[in-house]
Design an enzyme around this catalytic site. Structure first.
Site, PDB file in Angstrom:
ATOM      1  N   LYS A  50      61.501  57.493  66.611  1.00 29.35           N
ATOM      2  CA  LYS A  50      61.370  57.155  68.182  1.00 29.35           C
ATOM      3  C   LYS A  50      62.077  55.919  68.454  1.00 29.35           C
ATOM      4  CE  LYS A  50      57.330  60.179  68.613  1.00 29.35           C
ATOM      5  NZ  LYS A  50      55.923  60.404  68.966  1.00 29.35           N
ATOM      6  N   GLN A  94      50.724  56.395  69.859  1.00 34.30           N
ATOM      7  CA  GLN A  94      50.906  57.471  68.690  1.00 34.30           C
ATOM      8  C   GLN A  94      49.509  57.888  68.237  1.00 34.30           C
ATOM      9  OE1 GLN A  94      53.898  58.721  67.757  1.00 34.30           O
ATOM     10  NE2 GLN A  94      53.339  60.081  66.194  1.00 34.30           N
ATOM     11  N   ASP A 117      54.027  60.475  77.538  1.00 36.17           N
ATOM     12  CA  ASP A 117      53.509  61.429  76.682  1.00 36.17           C
ATOM     13  C   ASP A 117      52.791  62.529  77.613  1.00 36.17           C
ATOM     14  OD1 ASP A 117      53.824  61.769  73.889  1.00 36.17           O
ATOM     15  OD2 ASP A 117      52.368  60.197  73.450  1.00 36.17           O
TER      16      ASP A 117
HETATM   17  N1  GUE Z   1      51.182  60.413  71.108  1.00 37.21           N
HETATM   18  C1  GUE Z   1      51.861  61.257  70.545  1.00 37.21           C
HETATM   19  N2  GUE Z   1      53.024  61.879  71.010  1.00 37.21           N
HETATM   20  C2  GUE Z   1      53.679  62.646  70.247  1.00 37.21           C
HETATM   21  O1  GUE Z   1      54.922  63.159  70.589  1.00 37.21           O
HETATM   22  C3  GUE Z   1      53.376  62.883  68.877  1.00 37.21           C
HETATM   23  C4  GUE Z   1      51.980  62.306  68.353  1.00 37.21           C
HETATM   24  N3  GUE Z   1      51.541  61.417  69.216  1.00 37.21           N
HETATM   25  N4  GUE Z   1      51.568  62.562  67.055  1.00 37.21           N
HETATM   26  C5  GUE Z   1      52.298  63.439  66.203  1.00 37.21           C
HETATM   27  C6  GUE Z   1      53.191  64.332  66.844  1.00 37.21           C
HETATM   28  C7  GUE Z   1      54.282  64.761  65.961  1.00 37.21           C
HETATM   29  N5  GUE Z   1      55.713  64.604  66.407  1.00 37.21           N
HETATM   30  C8  GUE Z   1      56.826  64.663  65.924  1.00 37.21           C
HETATM   31  C9  GUE Z   1      57.943  64.149  66.260  1.00 37.21           C
HETATM   32  C10 GUE Z   1      58.997  64.173  65.667  1.00 37.21           C
HETATM   33  C11 GUE Z   1      59.260  65.005  64.703  1.00 37.21           C
HETATM   34  C12 GUE Z   1      60.635  65.167  63.845  1.00 37.21           C
HETATM   35  O2  GUE Z   1      61.636  64.580  64.422  1.00 37.21           O
HETATM   36  N6  GUE Z   1      60.646  66.068  62.834  1.00 37.21           N
HETATM   37  C13 GUE Z   1      61.923  66.264  62.174  1.00 37.21           C
HETATM   38  C14 GUE Z   1      61.529  65.878  60.699  1.00 37.21           C
HETATM   39  C15 GUE Z   1      61.144  64.490  60.571  1.00 37.21           C
HETATM   40  C16 GUE Z   1      60.456  64.486  59.208  1.00 37.21           C
HETATM   41  O3  GUE Z   1      61.265  64.389  57.982  1.00 37.21           O
HETATM   42  O4  GUE Z   1      59.137  64.516  59.009  1.00 37.21           O
HETATM   43  C17 GUE Z   1      62.376  67.751  62.350  1.00 37.21           C
HETATM   44  O5  GUE Z   1      61.339  68.697  62.776  1.00 37.21           O
HETATM   45  O6  GUE Z   1      63.599  67.773  62.271  1.00 37.21           O
HETATM   46  C18 GUE Z   1      58.132  65.868  64.261  1.00 37.21           C
HETATM   47  C19 GUE Z   1      56.871  65.555  64.865  1.00 37.21           C
HETATM   48  C20 GUE Z   1      55.307  63.686  67.840  1.00 37.21           C
HETATM   49  N7  GUE Z   1      54.043  63.758  67.990  1.00 37.21           N
END
Ligand code: GUE
Length: 277
Positions: A50, A94, A117
């Site tokens: 992020k 987060q 969020d």
């Molecule tokens: N307040 C809050 N807001 C959120 O938006 C929030 C949170 N807490 N807690 C956890 C979850 C999870 N989350 C992700 C964000 C990006 C990928 C992402 O970029 N994933 C990549 C892979 C990255 C890797 O290698 O792990 C993909 O799917 O291609 C995944 C999961 C946002 N979250």
């Protein structure tokens, strides 16, 4: 039949390019304050992405890293300072937080106009009432993927698996807002596979690896996998892609599906928050 792969990385890159253009047209760069408490390795990975993408889009990275054993009052004071700081256009706390902290109480200290969020009472209420406001990033990312792929929602049966405040509930409300017929399933749903099989659009955000298998998918359905799990064999989602691919019409991969969209929509929300200021 083999499902078309919905490429979240490609759509996210397009959104980020739009955001960078929007940022350049603003009188001052927006500032995103990500707040990470403790050292959960998965959270650290997401927050790093992020922050990097925030800087790449021309915005200010105003990150705060707090110790894992911080007390409620100290964490609240940090959120209050960010709330009052005019350089901070957006605050992202987060999740999950360490157990000694009351997450709901901290979230509700975020001013609604900085709540990128979409998790405060105010933002959730505005969504429920169909009023303008900041929406949670993952569900808006899912909608953007569906729109990009020309998936019709009005009159379609959308089934959402999962009822979290961050994904399932807002996802169901956004789909309703787009005139879909919406069913929400969860861990107590009696016959999950039978309900899922009714879906034209199936959004799975249950947090259970490989929960949805081919027998739960109507042939040709669009399947969106919101789950992300780290296993010895690498990343996997809530959908058993190996079997579902043969039945679905379209499927988001993990990684490279919804995850990159979540971050892209966070950046878009940050610009929206800056514009509203
Ligand atoms: N307040 C809050 N807001 C959120 O938006 C929030 C949170 N807490 N807690 C956890 C979850 C999870 N989350 C992700 C964000 C990006 C990928 C992402 O970029 N994933 C990549 C892979 C990255 C890797 O290698 O792990 C993909 O799917 O291609 C995944 C999961 C946002 N979250």
């Amino acid at each position: 039949m083999t499902a078309t792969t919905i490429d979240g990385r490609a759509v996210a890159a397009k959104v980020r390019a739009e955001v960078a253009r929007d940022v350049a047209a603003l009188p001052a760069p927006p500032g995103l304050a990500t707040v990470l408490v403790g050292d959960d390795p998965a959270s650290a990975v997401y927050v790093r992405s992020k922050r990097r993408q925030c800087v790449e889009a021309g915005m200010l990275d105003l990150h705060r890293h707090l110790p894992g054993d911080i007390e409620q009052s100290a964490a609240a004071a940090v959120v209050d300072r960010l709330a009052d700081d005019p350089r901070v256009t957006a605050i992202l706390l987060q999740l999950p937080l360490p157990p000694q902290l009351d997450a709901a109480a901290l979230i509700d200290r975020i001013p609604p106009e900085k709540d990128v969020d979409g998790l405060t009472e105010s933002s959730a209420g505005r969504l429920a009432l169909g009023r303008p406001g900041l929406r949670p990033c993952t569900p808006t990312g899912v909608l953007a993927l569906l729109d990009e792929h020309g998936v019709a929602l009005a009159g379609a049966h959308a089934v959402v698996v999962g009822r979290s405040d961050l994904v399932g509930k807002p996802m169901a409300q956004l789909l309703l807002g787009r005139d879909a017929t919406v069913t929400v399933c969860h861990s107590r749903t009696r016959d999950l596979a039978a309900t899922c099989r009714q879906a034209d659009v199936l959004v799975v955000a249950a947090g259970v690896p490989h929960l949805v298998t081919a027998n739960a998918v109507r042939p040709g359905a669009t399947v969106i996998d919101v789950g992300i799990h780290r296993t010895n064999a690498g990343l996997c989602g809530d959908v058993d892609a190996g079997s579902v691919r043969a039945v679905a019409g379209a499927l988001t991969p993990v990684p490279g599906g919804v995850g990159p969209m979540t971050i892209a929509m966070l950046l878009r929300n940050t610009v929206a928050a800056a514009r509203a200021h």
